[in-house]
Structures are given as C-alpha cells and as structure tokens.
Design a protein around this motif. Structure first.
Motif, PDB file in Angstrom:
ATOM      1  N   ALA A   1      56.217  21.492  57.002  1.00 48.18           N
ATOM      2  CA  ALA A   1      56.053  21.647  55.554  1.00 48.18           C
ATOM      3  C   ALA A   1      57.285  21.053  54.872  1.00 48.18           C
ATOM      4  O   ALA A   1      58.334  20.881  55.505  1.00 48.18           O
ATOM      5  CB  ALA A   1      55.929  23.128  55.207  1.00 48.18           C
ATOM      6  N   PRO A   2      57.165  20.749  53.576  1.00 47.42           N
ATOM      7  CA  PRO A   2      58.347  20.274  52.853  1.00 47.42           C
ATOM      8  C   PRO A   2      59.500  21.272  53.025  1.00 47.42           C
ATOM      9  O   PRO A   2      59.288  22.481  53.088  1.00 47.42           O
ATOM     10  CB  PRO A   2      57.869  20.215  51.399  1.00 47.42           C
ATOM     11  CG  PRO A   2      56.389  20.041  51.492  1.00 47.42           C
ATOM     12  CD  PRO A   2      55.976  20.813  52.720  1.00 47.42           C
ATOM     13  N   GLU A   3      60.698  20.776  53.154  1.00 41.82           N
ATOM     14  CA  GLU A   3      61.913  21.572  53.341  1.00 41.82           C
ATOM     15  C   GLU A   3      61.950  22.285  54.697  1.00 41.82           C
ATOM     16  O   GLU A   3      62.789  23.152  54.922  1.00 41.82           O
ATOM     17  CB  GLU A   3      62.095  22.593  52.205  1.00 41.82           C
ATOM     18  CG  GLU A   3      62.014  22.019  50.805  1.00 41.82           C
ATOM     19  CD  GLU A   3      63.041  20.928  50.541  1.00 41.82           C
ATOM     20  OE1 GLU A   3      64.177  21.044  50.997  1.00 41.82           O
ATOM     21  OE2 GLU A   3      62.671  19.949  49.863  1.00 41.82           O
ATOM     22  N   HIS A   4      61.008  21.982  55.588  1.00 41.76           N
ATOM     23  CA  HIS A   4      60.963  22.541  56.946  1.00 41.76           C
ATOM     24  C   HIS A   4      60.896  24.069  56.973  1.00 41.76           C
ATOM     25  O   HIS A   4      61.356  24.703  57.913  1.00 41.76           O
ATOM     26  CB  HIS A   4      62.161  22.041  57.775  1.00 41.76           C
ATOM     27  CG  HIS A   4      62.125  20.561  57.989  1.00 41.76           C
ATOM     28  ND1 HIS A   4      63.011  19.734  57.365  1.00 41.76           N
ATOM     29  CD2 HIS A   4      61.315  19.785  58.724  1.00 41.76           C
ATOM     30  CE1 HIS A   4      62.749  18.480  57.707  1.00 41.76           C
ATOM     31  NE2 HIS A   4      61.715  18.496  58.531  1.00 41.76           N
ATOM     32  N   GLU A   5      60.286  24.681  55.941  1.00 39.03           N
ATOM     33  CA  GLU A   5      60.195  26.136  55.927  1.00 39.03           C
ATOM     34  C   GLU A   5      59.039  26.652  56.782  1.00 39.03           C
ATOM     35  O   GLU A   5      59.019  27.817  57.156  1.00 39.03           O
ATOM     36  CB  GLU A   5      60.078  26.677  54.492  1.00 39.03           C
ATOM     37  CG  GLU A   5      58.753  26.413  53.800  1.00 39.03           C
ATOM     38  CD  GLU A   5      58.625  25.054  53.118  1.00 39.03           C
ATOM     39  OE1 GLU A   5      57.631  24.858  52.398  1.00 39.03           O
ATOM     40  OE2 GLU A   5      59.490  24.197  53.318  1.00 39.03           O
ATOM     41  N   LYS A   6      58.061  25.804  57.093  1.00 36.97           N
ATOM     42  CA  LYS A   6      56.942  26.159  57.971  1.00 36.97           C
ATOM     43  C   LYS A   6      56.687  24.980  58.901  1.00 36.97           C
ATOM     44  O   LYS A   6      57.024  23.842  58.582  1.00 36.97           O
ATOM     45  CB  LYS A   6      55.675  26.433  57.164  1.00 36.97           C
ATOM     46  CG  LYS A   6      55.731  27.662  56.298  1.00 36.97           C
ATOM     47  CD  LYS A   6      54.408  27.863  55.598  1.00 36.97           C
ATOM     48  CE  LYS A   6      54.463  29.062  54.669  1.00 36.97           C
ATOM     49  NZ  LYS A   6      53.207  29.241  53.949  1.00 36.97           N
ATOM     50  N   MET A   7      56.054  25.286  60.037  1.00 40.17           N
ATOM     51  CA  MET A   7      55.729  24.231  60.988  1.00 40.17           C
ATOM     52  C   MET A   7      54.344  24.442  61.553  1.00 40.17           C
ATOM     53  O   MET A   7      53.822  25.555  61.565  1.00 40.17           O
ATOM     54  CB  MET A   7      56.753  24.202  62.121  1.00 40.17           C
ATOM     55  CG  MET A   7      56.702  25.409  63.024  1.00 40.17           C
ATOM     56  SD  MET A   7      57.928  25.407  64.328  1.00 40.17           S
ATOM     57  CE  MET A   7      59.352  25.985  63.431  1.00 40.17           C
ATOM     58  N   GLY A   8      53.752  23.343  62.013  1.00 44.47           N
ATOM     59  CA  GLY A   8      52.472  23.402  62.689  1.00 44.47           C
ATOM     60  C   GLY A   8      52.681  23.359  64.197  1.00 44.47           C
ATOM     61  O   GLY A   8      53.812  23.319  64.684  1.00 44.47           O
ATOM     62  N   LYS A   9      51.587  23.355  64.926  1.00 46.46           N
ATOM     63  CA  LYS A   9      51.668  23.240  66.378  1.00 46.46           C
ATOM     64  C   LYS A   9      52.190  21.855  66.735  1.00 46.46           C
ATOM     65  O   LYS A   9      51.955  20.889  66.018  1.00 46.46           O
ATOM     66  CB  LYS A   9      50.303  23.469  67.012  1.00 46.46           C
ATOM     67  CG  LYS A   9      49.827  24.887  66.887  1.00 46.46           C
ATOM     68  CD  LYS A   9      48.512  25.076  67.584  1.00 46.46           C
ATOM     69  CE  LYS A   9      48.056  26.519  67.450  1.00 46.46           C
ATOM     70  NZ  LYS A   9      46.762  26.739  68.097  1.00 46.46           N
TER      71      LYS A   9
END
Length: 73
Positions: free
Chosen positions: A44-52
């Motif tokens: 996600a933008p700003e690396h606050e969430k990630m996917g697999k």
C-alpha cells in the motif's frame, strides 16, 4: 496472526502500480530482525499494509533469474 516486524533495507524497484496506488515491488527486507532476503509483493502507499508475496534468498533469486532468462517472452 502473530505479530512480526519488518524493515525494508533496500528498495530495488517497482514492477507495477494499481489504480489505487498499491505497488508491486522487489525489496531487500529483514523479517523479525533476521538477515535480509529478496521480497516481491504488493505494498500500500507508504508501506503501511502489504499483500501476499514471496521471499527468496540469494541462491533462489539467481535460480529464478536463470529460469526467466530461458523463457521466450
């Protein structure tokens, strides 16, 4: 899910970006303070969430590179 920590040690490149701003990136990431590994996943933008994603050590990344070099695109 257990808590875990990650630190992006080096951003190696962005492969694509979705209309919502998520990017598929290749990074060198340290998971839970361990030796950094190559990591390919959506962020996600700003690396606050990630996917697999997938995490590879150097030998695995070299093997993937060699395999991809054999494929005619």
């Amino acid at each position: 899910m257990a808590d875990f920590k990650y630190e992006i040690k080096e951003a190696l490149g962005t492969i694509s970006e979705s209309p919502k701003g998520w990017t598929k990136e290749l990074n060198l990431v340290s998971w839970n303070g361990k030796t950094p590994k190559f990591d390919l996943r959506d962020w996600a933008p700003e690396h606050e969430k990630m996917g697999k994603g997938i995490t590879l050590n150097t030998e695995e990344l070299k093997a993937l590179r060699d395999l991809l070099n054999q494929i005619e695109l």
